[in-house]
Enzyme design. Sequence first.
Site, PDB file in Angstrom:
ATOM      1  N   HIS A  75     -10.637   7.177   4.323  1.00 23.82           N
ATOM      2  CA  HIS A  75      -9.744   8.282   4.701  1.00 23.82           C
ATOM      3  C   HIS A  75     -10.133   9.545   3.930  1.00 23.82           C
ATOM      4  CE1 HIS A  75      -6.109   5.695   6.204  1.00 23.82           C
ATOM      5  NE2 HIS A  75      -7.204   5.521   6.911  1.00 23.82           N
ATOM      6  N   TYR A 205       3.087  10.150   5.402  1.00 21.29           N
ATOM      7  CA  TYR A 205       4.278  10.102   4.534  1.00 21.29           C
ATOM      8  C   TYR A 205       5.327  11.025   5.140  1.00 21.29           C
ATOM      9  CZ  TYR A 205       1.119   8.081   1.046  1.00 21.29           C
ATOM     10  OH  TYR A 205       0.231   7.265   0.384  1.00 21.29           O
ATOM     11  N   LYS A 301      -0.527   3.670  -6.237  1.00 23.94           N
ATOM     12  CA  LYS A 301      -1.175   3.584  -7.543  1.00 23.94           C
ATOM     13  C   LYS A 301      -1.139   2.190  -8.173  1.00 23.94           C
ATOM     14  CE  LYS A 301      -2.640   7.506  -7.326  1.00 23.94           C
ATOM     15  NZ  LYS A 301      -4.011   7.388  -6.816  1.00 23.94           N
ATOM     16  N   TYR A 389      -4.066  11.731  -5.812  1.00 24.62           N
ATOM     17  CA  TYR A 389      -4.078  10.699  -4.772  1.00 24.62           C
ATOM     18  C   TYR A 389      -5.408   9.937  -4.769  1.00 24.62           C
ATOM     19  CZ  TYR A 389      -2.762   8.403  -0.419  1.00 24.62           C
ATOM     20  OH  TYR A 389      -2.429   7.449   0.519  1.00 24.62           O
TER      21      TYR A 389
HETATM   22  P1  FAS Z   1       0.663  -9.487  -9.518  1.00 28.01           P
HETATM   23  O1  FAS Z   1       2.157  -9.511  -9.667  1.00 28.01           O
HETATM   24  O2  FAS Z   1       0.059  -9.188  -8.196  1.00 28.01           O
HETATM   25  O3  FAS Z   1       0.057 -10.912  -9.956  1.00 28.01           O
HETATM   26  C1  FAS Z   1       0.576 -11.609 -11.070  1.00 28.01           C
HETATM   27  C2  FAS Z   1       0.275 -13.081 -10.867  1.00 28.01           C
HETATM   28  O4  FAS Z   1       0.755 -13.787 -12.022  1.00 28.01           O
HETATM   29  C3  FAS Z   1       1.007 -13.657  -9.658  1.00 28.01           C
HETATM   30  O5  FAS Z   1       0.110 -14.387  -8.859  1.00 28.01           O
HETATM   31  C4  FAS Z   1       2.064 -14.562 -10.274  1.00 28.01           C
HETATM   32  O6  FAS Z   1       2.348 -15.702  -9.485  1.00 28.01           O
HETATM   33  C5  FAS Z   1       1.428 -14.957 -11.589  1.00 28.01           C
HETATM   34  N1  FAS Z   1       2.395 -15.346 -12.622  1.00 28.01           N
HETATM   35  C6  FAS Z   1       3.621 -14.828 -12.858  1.00 28.01           C
HETATM   36  N2  FAS Z   1       4.200 -15.489 -13.884  1.00 28.01           N
HETATM   37  C7  FAS Z   1       3.309 -16.435 -14.303  1.00 28.01           C
HETATM   38  C8  FAS Z   1       3.325 -17.416 -15.305  1.00 28.01           C
HETATM   39  N3  FAS Z   1       4.401 -17.573 -16.103  1.00 28.01           N
HETATM   40  N4  FAS Z   1       2.245 -18.213 -15.450  1.00 28.01           N
HETATM   41  C9  FAS Z   1       1.158 -18.062 -14.651  1.00 28.01           C
HETATM   42  N5  FAS Z   1       1.078 -17.144 -13.671  1.00 28.01           N
HETATM   43  C10 FAS Z   1       2.153 -16.348 -13.499  1.00 28.01           C
HETATM   44  N6  FAS Z   1       1.051  -1.309  -4.845  1.00 28.01           N
HETATM   45  C11 FAS Z   1       0.540  -0.365  -4.028  1.00 28.01           C
HETATM   46  O7  FAS Z   1      -0.406   0.333  -4.430  1.00 28.01           O
HETATM   47  N7  FAS Z   1       1.060  -0.176  -2.752  1.00 28.01           N
HETATM   48  C12 FAS Z   1       2.092  -0.947  -2.267  1.00 28.01           C
HETATM   49  O8  FAS Z   1       2.549  -0.760  -1.137  1.00 28.01           O
HETATM   50  C13 FAS Z   1       2.646  -1.949  -3.082  1.00 28.01           C
HETATM   51  N8  FAS Z   1       3.668  -2.752  -2.624  1.00 28.01           N
HETATM   52  C14 FAS Z   1       4.206  -3.709  -3.470  1.00 28.01           C
HETATM   53  C15 FAS Z   1       5.277  -4.546  -3.054  1.00 28.01           C
HETATM   54  C16 FAS Z   1       5.832  -5.503  -3.922  1.00 28.01           C
HETATM   55  C17 FAS Z   1       6.984  -6.384  -3.468  1.00 28.01           C
HETATM   56  C18 FAS Z   1       5.332  -5.630  -5.235  1.00 28.01           C
HETATM   57  C19 FAS Z   1       5.932  -6.629  -6.201  1.00 28.01           C
HETATM   58  C20 FAS Z   1       4.273  -4.817  -5.657  1.00 28.01           C
HETATM   59  C21 FAS Z   1       3.695  -3.858  -4.775  1.00 28.01           C
HETATM   60  N9  FAS Z   1       2.628  -3.041  -5.170  1.00 28.01           N
HETATM   61  C22 FAS Z   1       2.091  -2.088  -4.372  1.00 28.01           C
HETATM   62  C23 FAS Z   1       2.059  -3.167  -6.459  1.00 28.01           C
HETATM   63  C24 FAS Z   1       1.111  -4.354  -6.402  1.00 28.01           C
HETATM   64  O9  FAS Z   1       0.090  -4.102  -5.483  1.00 28.01           O
HETATM   65  C25 FAS Z   1       0.642  -4.565  -7.812  1.00 28.01           C
HETATM   66  O10 FAS Z   1       0.201  -3.339  -8.396  1.00 28.01           O
HETATM   67  C26 FAS Z   1      -0.456  -5.577  -7.902  1.00 28.01           C
HETATM   68  O11 FAS Z   1      -0.010  -6.752  -7.278  1.00 28.01           O
HETATM   69  C27 FAS Z   1      -0.761  -5.765  -9.379  1.00 28.01           C
HETATM   70  O12 FAS Z   1      -1.529  -6.894  -9.507  1.00 28.01           O
HETATM   71  P2  FAS Z   1      -1.348  -7.858 -10.768  1.00 28.01           P
HETATM   72  O13 FAS Z   1      -1.297  -7.042 -12.003  1.00 28.01           O
HETATM   73  O14 FAS Z   1      -2.393  -8.909 -10.612  1.00 28.01           O
HETATM   74  O15 FAS Z   1       0.117  -8.481 -10.633  1.00 28.01           O
HETATM   75  C1  PHB Z   2       0.116   0.275   2.246  1.00 23.64           C
HETATM   76  O1  PHB Z   2      -0.805   0.342   3.101  1.00 23.64           O
HETATM   77  O2  PHB Z   2       0.758  -0.778   2.021  1.00 23.64           O
HETATM   78  C2  PHB Z   2       0.459   1.522   1.463  1.00 23.64           C
HETATM   79  C3  PHB Z   2      -0.288   2.674   1.669  1.00 23.64           C
HETATM   80  C4  PHB Z   2       0.019   3.815   0.937  1.00 23.64           C
HETATM   81  C5  PHB Z   2       1.075   3.796   0.031  1.00 23.64           C
HETATM   82  C6  PHB Z   2       1.818   2.620  -0.176  1.00 23.64           C
HETATM   83  C7  PHB Z   2       1.501   1.485   0.553  1.00 23.64           C
HETATM   84  O3  PHB Z   2       1.382   4.911  -0.675  1.00 23.64           O
END
Ligand code: FAS
Ligand code: PHB
Length: 398
Positions: A75, A205, A301, A389
């Site tokens: 993009h 957005y 982010k 961004y």
């Molecule tokens: P994660 O939370 O992905 O991974 C942590 C891992 O540790 C998991 O697999 C978990 O099962 C494991 N774990 C937890 N406790 C444990 C334990 N006691 N023992 C062993 N393992 C354990 N970011 C964006 O940029 N755009 C988005 O749209 C977006 N939407 C999101 C929606 C939701 C619901 C959430 C929660 C996050 C979202 N995020 C988004 C942020 C997301 O992408 C995170 O930044 C990303 O998953 C970070 O990755 P990790 O640090 O690996 O953490």
């Molecule tokens: C997504 O594709 O899930 C997405 C893209 C941009 C954002 C957040 C989520 O700012």
Amino acid sequence: MLPARTQVAIVGAGPSGLLLGALLHKAGIDHVLIERQSPGYVLGRIRAGILEQGTVNLLREAGVGHGVDNAGIVHHSIELVFKNTRHAIDVTGLTQGKVVTAYGQTELTRDLMEHRQSLGLPTVYEATDVQLQGFEGNSPSVTFHKDGVAHTLACDFIAGCDGYHGVARASVPKNAITEYEKVYPFAWLGVLADVPPVSSHAIVYANSDRGFALCSMRSMTRSRYYVQCPSTDSVNQWSDQRFWDEIRLRLDPELSQRMQTGPSIEKSMAPLRSFVAEPMRFGRLFLAGDAAHIVPPTGAKGLNLAASDVKYLSSAFIEHYVDRSTAGIDHYSQRALARIWRAERFSWWLTSLMHQFPETGAFGQKMQEAELEYLVNSPALSTSLSENYVGLPLDFAT
Ligand code: FAS
Ligand code: PHB
């Protein structure tokens, strides 16, 4: 057969843990990955969708760039909708050629898992009762149960990559850590549907007096859409029809009319918060990714910050083991937090600009519209939005 000892014990097999494991393996550093869920559960979480170039580069460095290189959608702009009108921001033109890539976290995680499996690297899924021991001294270990058998993994270092609800940060004594948190008074309802994205070349957005909406994608045939909703809502209050009707009311007439709808293949609610834990190092325990910080997803982010943490932490471990230097380890927390706080600010700013805040009423809506009008007509403010961004540099004076 699990080893009784390793150099780095990584807790958590989300993007942070998997990417750190791939980089440590490439540098010849032994590690074991311990995850409490199953691989299917980890892959079932639908999350991020936009990668900064630094994240793409890191995937390539780790030997896992083939997926994003083949299927990622580059993009060059984003689109802002307000007062029923859509405005393009020329992100690439305003950042001397930088881009973002649309590539889902699910696909990225699958690429990392398949890479790990092909290498036969030691990974424990469905570990229970994971506990961190001795990280304040020189003999840390991680204990856990697997299939009813107790294990103790001795190690030199522990990487807490276990997310916001993980055990790593929770294992740090309360007087050794400072937590900063803001919980937003709303959530995002996300829908995944196998319909062509309404805008395939830019993320949209939308600010409307009905609330925020976002139009993203996972491919040219799979869309990812979100609407702001009350944090008290539950997914079953939102039928597909209600979702499609609502998101179209929040877009400009052309996009609303162009939007193709279809059955949701995934629908989930995500609470929004800003969170940072300081510091990110406690003796021989290091936090990375969501274990240390959370951003509202508005600025895309979360996953990208996890990637920059992993870049810093993997470099620190490599310096320790290969160059026999502790500089990277000693500087990790300060270096990571400098970039984290700038992304926290950007994510908070964009969330504040684009979402409906009940307490600010009609005046608040007018202020947001005035700032958006200024933004789309100001090269300075559009450049500020664009440089954040695409992702700030990995290093700046701290
Ligand atoms: P994660 O939370 O992905 O991974 C942590 C891992 O540790 C998991 O697999 C978990 O099962 C494991 N774990 C937890 N406790 C444990 C334990 N006691 N023992 C062993 N393992 C354990 N970011 C964006 O940029 N755009 C988005 O749209 C977006 N939407 C999101 C929606 C939701 C619901 C959430 C929660 C996050 C979202 N995020 C988004 C942020 C997301 O992408 C995170 O930044 C990303 O998953 C970070 O990755 P990790 O640090 O690996 O953490
Ligand atoms: C997504 O594709 O899930 C997405 C893209 C941009 C954002 C957040 C989520 O700012």
